[in-house]
Design an enzyme around this catalytic site. Structure first.
Site, short mmCIF file in Angstrom:
data_model
loop_
_atom_site.label_atom_id
_atom_site.label_comp_id
_atom_site.label_asym_id
_atom_site.label_seq_id
_atom_site.Cartn_x
_atom_site.Cartn_y
_atom_site.Cartn_z
N GLU A 68 7.35 -6.80 -18.03
CA GLU A 68 8.71 -7.34 -18.05
C GLU A 68 8.71 -8.85 -18.27
O GLU A 68 9.75 -9.43 -18.60
CB GLU A 68 9.44 -7.00 -16.75
CG GLU A 68 9.86 -5.55 -16.64
CD GLU A 68 11.05 -5.20 -17.53
OE1 GLU A 68 11.84 -6.12 -17.84
OE2 GLU A 68 11.19 -4.03 -17.90
N TYR A 81 13.75 -10.16 -12.01
CA TYR A 81 12.43 -9.60 -11.71
C TYR A 81 11.38 -10.14 -12.67
O TYR A 81 10.30 -10.61 -12.25
CB TYR A 81 12.48 -8.08 -11.80
CG TYR A 81 11.12 -7.41 -11.74
CD1 TYR A 81 10.46 -7.25 -10.53
CD2 TYR A 81 10.49 -6.96 -12.91
CE1 TYR A 81 9.20 -6.66 -10.48
CE2 TYR A 81 9.25 -6.36 -12.86
CZ TYR A 81 8.60 -6.22 -11.65
OH TYR A 81 7.36 -5.62 -11.60
N SER A 93 3.47 -8.10 -14.80
CA SER A 93 4.27 -7.04 -15.40
C SER A 93 4.60 -7.31 -16.85
O SER A 93 4.78 -8.46 -17.27
CB SER A 93 5.58 -6.89 -14.60
OG SER A 93 6.50 -6.06 -15.27
N ILE A 108 0.80 -1.22 0.00
CA ILE A 108 0.00 0.00 0.00
C ILE A 108 0.84 1.27 0.00
O ILE A 108 0.37 2.33 -0.42
CB ILE A 108 -0.98 0.01 1.21
CG1 ILE A 108 -2.05 1.09 1.02
CG2 ILE A 108 -0.21 0.19 2.52
CD1 ILE A 108 -3.15 1.04 2.06
N GLN A 133 9.76 -6.80 -4.74
CA GLN A 133 11.00 -6.08 -5.03
C GLN A 133 10.84 -5.71 -6.50
O GLN A 133 10.99 -6.54 -7.38
CB GLN A 133 12.22 -6.97 -4.81
CG GLN A 133 13.58 -6.25 -4.86
CD GLN A 133 13.87 -5.55 -6.18
OE1 GLN A 133 13.68 -4.33 -6.28
NE2 GLN A 133 14.29 -6.31 -7.18
N ASP A 180 1.50 2.48 -6.77
CA ASP A 180 0.20 1.93 -7.12
C ASP A 180 -0.68 1.74 -5.90
O ASP A 180 -1.89 1.99 -5.95
CB ASP A 180 0.36 0.60 -7.84
CG ASP A 180 0.98 0.75 -9.21
OD1 ASP A 180 1.34 1.89 -9.59
OD2 ASP A 180 1.11 -0.27 -9.93
N LYS A 186 8.15 -12.58 -11.83
CA LYS A 186 6.78 -12.20 -12.17
C LYS A 186 6.11 -13.28 -13.03
O LYS A 186 4.89 -13.49 -12.91
CB LYS A 186 6.78 -10.86 -12.91
CG LYS A 186 6.95 -9.65 -12.00
CD LYS A 186 5.76 -9.47 -11.06
CE LYS A 186 5.83 -8.18 -10.27
NZ LYS A 186 4.67 -7.98 -9.38
#
Length: 341
Positions: free
Chosen positions: A136, A157, A134, A13, A92, A17, A161
């Site tokens: 990515e 990363y 994502s 939070i 992360q 976003d 994801k």
């Protein structure tokens, strides 16, 4: 303001976003709970104003200590809060840092999602779950990219994801959970962290224009990205959980700009030529680069009725103006705060 009796839990939070999503949900009358990590310093600047706003509007905001590395704590919180909706935005989330901390990134960004889903399942909670996936994940796959495009991640990363994406789909298919993936392309705002490329640029532009900085060191300027406006993207998250059936959606603008384009747009806002101030630094080059990410959000448009309004040129203006205002006030101005309908 829309009145609802719903209760939501936002993991992450305090991030860009998470703060916008909390604002949106509070404006709709939700009771909002947020997970924050215990630290010796406070990291709630993006949501501090919501305590005042929630008091004025009668909505409610509650914060709880916890971490995606602690499945037991997650289960306890879910059992106690009993949310109708759970948004997993925690991760992360810095791509370049994931090369330096691949194991930590895999644990939090990847396995952390499993801990949340397993906690929901073990508690027996009938809730709707949103996973922040994502662009990515697409990595080296040529654009345009949509829900049927194969994944080819180019960073720890992105790989983490991809794991989270598939484990979310697995829990949906194996256990009948209402679990969705929002495959969000790059989305920015004045609340973006200062180490992310767009905010790094707009903050430097403000400081250069004020005579407080003389140079800006950058890496690859030729990367193509699809940049949107974060407040609009969190609305897409919410819409996914209001739909009758769970599914996965790309959220993007469908437009393409290079990092060089974003530099030019940002410097133009203060009447300067970017070439006079930008210097190359190889330290900002990733071991494996993602050349182009351009999303096709046709499905989100047709099924959810979502479409972007703010595109990259206006986004750069918003961010530069806010960083200029922040510099003048000695802190973060965040003049972009949306007024939700």
């Amino acid at each position: 303001m829309t009145t609802t009796n719903k209760r939501a839990l936002i993991l992450g939070i305090t991030g860009q976003d998470g703060s916008y999503l909390a604002e949106l949900l509070l404006s709709k009358g939700y009771e909002v709970h947020g997970l924050i990590r215990r630290s010796s310093t406070f990291n709630t600047a993006r949501i501090d104003h919501l305590y005042v706003d929630s008091h004025d509007t009668g909505a409610r905001l509650f914060l709880h200590y916890g971490d995606l590395s602690d499945g037991g704590r997650l289960a306890t919180l879910l059992s106690t809060i009993s949310p109708d909706e759970v948004y997993n935005l925690a991760a992360q989330s810095h791509v370049r840092v994931s090369f330096d901390e691949p194991e930590y990134t895999g644990d939090i960004t990847g396995i952390g999602t499993t801990r949340v889903l397993e906690a929901i399942r073990n508690v027996g909670l009938e809730c709707r779950f949103y996973q922040a996936s994502s662009s990515e994940m697409f990595g080296a796959t040529p654009p345009p990219q949509d829900e049927n495009t194969p994944f080819w991640p180019r960073s720890p990363y992105g790989a983490a994801k991809v794991y989270s994406y598939w484990i979310t789909r697995n829990y949906r298919e194996a256990y009948g959970m209402f679990a969705v993936n929002g495959i969000l392309f790059n989305h920015e705002s004045p609340r973006r962290g200062e180490t992310f490329v767009t905010r790094k640029i707009t903050r430097a532009v403000a400081r250069i224009a004020a005579g407080q900085q003389s140079e800006l060191f950058m890496g690859n300027l030729d990367s193509v990205r699809d940049w949107g406006y974060a407040p609009e993207y969190v609305e897409a998250m919410w819409r996914m959980l209001q739909h009758d059936t769970p599914d996965d959606y790309v959220v993007a603008t469908g437009t393409k700009y290079t990092v060089k384009d974003f530099l030019a747009l940002s410097f133009e806002q203060v009447g300067l030529e970017w070439e006079k101030y930008v210097r190359f630094d190889e330290r900002y080059i990733r071991p494996t680069e993602v050349d182009a990410l351009i999303g096709d959000a046709s499905k989100a448009h047709s099924v959810l009725g979502w479409k972007p309004r703010v595109l990259t040129p206006e986004l750069a203006r918003i961010m530069v103006d806010d960083d200029i205002a922040a510099l003048a006030h000695g802190g973060t101005a965040w003049i972009d705060r949306p007024t939700w309908s």
